[in-house]
Scaffold this active site. Structure first.
Site, PDB file in Angstrom:
ATOM      1  N   ASP A 276      -2.808   9.954  -0.800  1.00  0.00           N
ATOM      2  CA  ASP A 276      -4.311  10.198  -0.544  1.00  0.00           C
ATOM      3  C   ASP A 276      -4.524  11.805  -0.421  1.00  0.00           C
ATOM      4  OD1 ASP A 276      -3.001  10.080   2.004  1.00  0.00           O
ATOM      5  OD2 ASP A 276      -5.160  10.157   2.767  1.00  0.00           O
TER       6      ASP A 276
ATOM      7  N   HIS B 274       3.142   4.531  -4.147  1.00  0.00           N
ATOM      8  CA  HIS B 274       1.319   4.845  -4.188  1.00  0.00           C
ATOM      9  C   HIS B 274       1.215   6.255  -3.818  1.00  0.00           C
ATOM     10  CE1 HIS B 274      -2.787   3.449  -3.039  1.00  0.00           C
ATOM     11  NE2 HIS B 274      -2.707   4.466  -2.215  1.00  0.00           N
TER      12      HIS B 274
ATOM     13  N   ASP C  30       7.992  -2.571  -5.179  1.00  0.00           N
ATOM     14  CA  ASP C  30       7.783  -1.278  -5.670  1.00  0.00           C
ATOM     15  C   ASP C  30       6.656  -1.232  -6.749  1.00  0.00           C
ATOM     16  OD1 ASP C  30       8.218   1.304  -6.450  1.00  0.00           O
ATOM     17  OD2 ASP C  30       9.767   0.685  -8.243  1.00  0.00           O
TER      18      ASP C  30
ATOM     19  N   GLU D  98       4.145   3.378  -0.176  1.00  0.00           N
ATOM     20  CA  GLU D  98       3.537   4.610  -0.188  1.00  0.00           C
ATOM     21  C   GLU D  98       4.710   5.842  -0.088  1.00  0.00           C
ATOM     22  OE1 GLU D  98      -0.078   5.201   1.981  1.00  0.00           O
ATOM     23  OE2 GLU D  98      -0.703   7.085   1.326  1.00  0.00           O
TER      24      GLU D  98
END
Ligand SMILES: [Ca+2]
Ligand SMILES: [Ca+2]
Ligand SMILES: [Ca+2]
Length: 739
Positions: free
Chosen positions: A343, A662, A710, A719
């Site tokens: 993020d 991620h 994965d 992540e």
């Protein structure tokens, strides 16, 4: 993001490229269709679309013109509400879809139709012009009559044409069991073993008696042989396993395999050189993770991107960031730092522990002190690792409340988007308002600890910065003493992770330890000696993480020279902790120095494994005993391929490695124009709690090590994060030192 008690919930995350599969089988009597008019027969009712993109019926399909230039997948969508879901029931979600021109990605979801718009299941196939049928099966985890089925097709720079048909959500179907491809049953460290180190493989077999094995060199010649050792059922995987020990073979070479029970392992080297490269790549991870600076193609070919969050539209930060409403009446310039994970948030507690770990690597590893990271600051006279850590330190210091304001000296817990964004989204394209969240005692003590450490580490290279860092550390510690119980709440998880922590005796201990080691002052010494944690057994199943920092203090009190009274006892306590992890490792056929209670693997478990290895490496520094060094080497095998899934968790290392972690910008799985994560990126790893819909759909009922996939959608198992790569860097630096 993270191990510990507070998973970051990215409700609007993720996606995947799927292989197109055959159409759903005809419904059985107990199977119930939830979608109305899924074949768009003569009418588009009851389907809705976002404004400006009306549905047209063409060749019996529903089609929309998708405008270019939107930000999020959900900015353009077609869907249907009032869908019923029953918790525990399994649904088969299928549809036909096409895109013109091809190679666009659609995000198909089953989720809530009202705020907070939870996603219950999602899949993101890449569409062809001819179109194809996508079929996926998942089990609902909620009871609701307010669900929606929707196709989100925004987020593309270019306009395109989307068509969908034969949409079906069939309840009452049998669950589909996901079967990972685990390859040959002989599991090895796919990167390689040190010629002088331990060399152990794990064999998955039904056999319960010893089996013959052979070690073959790169030419296929058998160079060693022996008998395997039956180990029974392995708790962490549920498999019957045996171990193969070929440690006595010590000839450097490449392309070795181990053959046993009719299976040939993936190839590996007996060569230390890969570890020098890995230790550099694990640290090179941080430069393209930087906020506030353009990433240069000349330094990271394939990874160039504009600077994120420098006050250039559509970004709304991070040059003058206000607090959440009612929290403060000033703004701070908090540009820079590292993005935390996949993020765009920046969190002081996680930044603190990650920075501490890379600075600790600098303090302990000769390899790390001279590593070349190919960053903008390469070629100046400061070691590159310190240049990289400084990027984050300057951000951490900027999160401290300035004098003259309430809570001066405390640190804001975090700064991130006001609402969750979707994937993919380059940092410079993030349109969300950025907000400072309230100060917390934990963040303030993180700042105190790492700034005090920085004052010690940077002193020979940048005296003025060392002075400034120490002043900030003292001020933070004093502020935390005055505000000892300001806890970040678990509820503050919109737009970013909560990173909640309501136990800060460990942060007080760690900060006091770092301040004492840097200053030698009595006030901090007294705080260390009075802490109940100073003499407690703090080495639990996992040694430390962002929320549990006592071991960070204990390790430095043992390793960093000082006049600490009773220091011999502190050193003995670290060795005792290492002995515990050594015993755990020896009891497990995969050589893992971590055995979580109830076989419940935590978020970021690979970092837990690696941080336990940091304790073992510390014991080697303290004693020089080979058993601790060998334990680190063997424990690393797990991360690099000797595991139930037969894969390396480090991108680019091993025959099969994680590469779809991620991330909003390493989102190659969702946009072929974007890269995969860089070589040397650690994946979070097995997480029994399966806190994302994709993992929950694919991995329900998984045993321990198998709770990993994965895929970019699986943020709870896959992540990437700054505090995980710091663990990888520290352990790989130690191994490189041994080579
Ligand atoms: Ca139709
Ligand atoms: Ca440098
Ligand atoms: Ca804590």
């Amino acid at each position: 993001m993270n191990s510990g008690s507070a998973p970051k919930i990215a409700a609007l995350a993720g996606v995947v490229v799927l292989v197109l599969t055959v159409a759903a089988a005809p419904a059985r009597a107990d199977e119930v269709e939830q979608v109305s008019n899924g074949s768009f027969t003569d009418t588009t009712a009851p389907w809705w679309t976002t404004g400006g993109s009306p549905i047209s019926l063409a060749d019996g399909h529903a089609c929309i013109d998708v405008p270019g230039g939107t930000t999020n997948r959900w900015d353009v969508a077609i869907g249907q509400n009032d869908i019923d879901l029953v918790a525990g029931e399994t649904y088969r979600f299928s549809f036909f879809a096409s895109g013109t021109p091809g190679a666009h990605v659609a995000r198909a979801i089953v989720g809530g139709s009202a705020a907070p718009y939870d996603t219950y299941f999602e899949t993101s196939p890449t569409l062809t012009e001819a179109g194809g049928v996508i079929t996926e099966t998942f089990t609902a985890n909620v009871d609701t009559d307010q669900a929606q089925v929707a196709f989100q097709v925004g987020g593309s720079a270019d306009a395109w044409h989307f068509c969908v048909d034969d949409v079906s959500l069939l309840g009452g179907v049998p669950p589909v069991v996901y079967e990972p491809d685990t390859g040959p049953r002989v599991r090895v460290n796919q990167v390689g073993y040190l010629p002088q180190g331990p060399k152990i493989a794990t064999l998955v077999t039904a056999a319960t008696t010893a089996l013959p094995w052979e070690l073959r060199d790169g030419a296929g010649t058998t160079v060693a042989h022996g008998l395997s050792k039956p180990r029974g059922t392995d708790v962490s995987s549920g498999q019957n396993v045996q171990t193969i020990d070929f440690s006595s073979y010590r000839v450097k070479g490449h392309g070795f395999t181990v053959v046993a029970d009719g299976e040939t392992s993936r190839p590996f080297d007996l060569d230390p050189s890969a570890y020098a490269q890995l230790s550099a790549d694990a640290l090179k991870f941080y430069y393209p993770q930087r906020s506030g600076i353009a990433i240069l193609d000349s330094l990271r070919p394939g990874y160039a991107r504009p600077a994120g969050h420098v006050g250039v539209a559509p970004n709304l930060g991070d040059t003058q960031v206000p607090c959440q409403p009612g929290v403060c009446d000033y703004t701070l310039d908090v540009r820079g730092g590292w993005y935390d994970a996949g993020d765009h948030g920046k969190y002081v507690v996680n930044g603190g522990i990650a920075t501490w770990e890379v600075l600790s690597e600098f303090e302990q590893s000769a390899t790390a002190r001279k590593v070349a990271l190919n960053i903008p600051e390469s070629g100046n006279r400061t070691p590159d690792l310190l240049d990289e850590a400084r990027w984050e330190l300057d951000f951490l210091l900027s999160m401290q409340v300035p004098s003259g304001h309430p809570y001066a000296g405390m640190a804001h817990h975090k700064i991130h988007d006001a609402a969750w964004t979707g994937l993919p989204l380059l940092p410079d394209r993030d349109p969300q308002p950025r907000e400072l969240h309230p100060v917390s005692t934990a963040a303030t003590l993180n700042l105190a600890a790492v700034a005090a450490q920085a004052a010690r580490v940077y002193r020979p290279y940048d005296y003025a910065f060392a002075v400034r860092a120490l002043q900030a550390a003292r001020k933070a510690y004093t502020a935390a003493e005055a505000n000892p119980a300001l806890y970040a709440p678990a509820t503050d998880g919109t737009g970013g992770g909560a990173y909640d922590d309501s136990k800060v005796t460990d942060e007080f201990y760690w900060a006091a330890a770092e301040l004492y080691l840097t200053t030698g002052e009595k006030h901090y010494l007294d705080a260390v000696l009075k802490s109940p944690l100073h003499t407690a057994d703090i080495f639990g199943d996992g040694a430390f993480d962002w929320a549990s920092t006592a071991a960070a203090g204990r390790l430095d009190l043992a390793l960093v020279p000082s006049k600490l009274p009773g220091r011999a006892g502190v050193r003995a306590s670290v060795i005792k902790g290492a002995d515990k992890y050594l015993a755990t490792q020896r009891a497990q056929a995969y050589g893992i120095p971590f055995a979580p209670a109830g076989n419940a693997w935590p978020w970021g478990s690979n970092s837990t494994v690696l941080n336990n290895l940091v304790v073992l490496a510390s014991a080697y520094h303290l004693t020089g005993q080979a058993k601790y060094r060998d334990s680190v080497l063997e424990g690393f095998d797990y991360v690099l391929g000797r595991n139930a899934l037969n894969q390396s968790y480090v991108t680019g290392y091993g025959t099969v490695s994680s590469h779809n972690q991620h991330s909003r910008w390493y989102a190659h799985e969702l946009d072929p124009a974007l890269p995969n994560p860089p070589k040397g990126t650690l994946a979070g790893g097995a997480n029994s709690a399966l806190q994302d819909p994709f993992a929950a759909a694919k991995l329900a009922g998984c045993v321990g090590q198998f709770c990993y996939i994965d895929d970019i959608q699986s943020y709870s198992t896959n992540e990437e994060a700054i505090n995980w790569n710091s663990a990888l860097a520290r352990v790989s630096g130690f191994v490189a030192d041994q080579g």
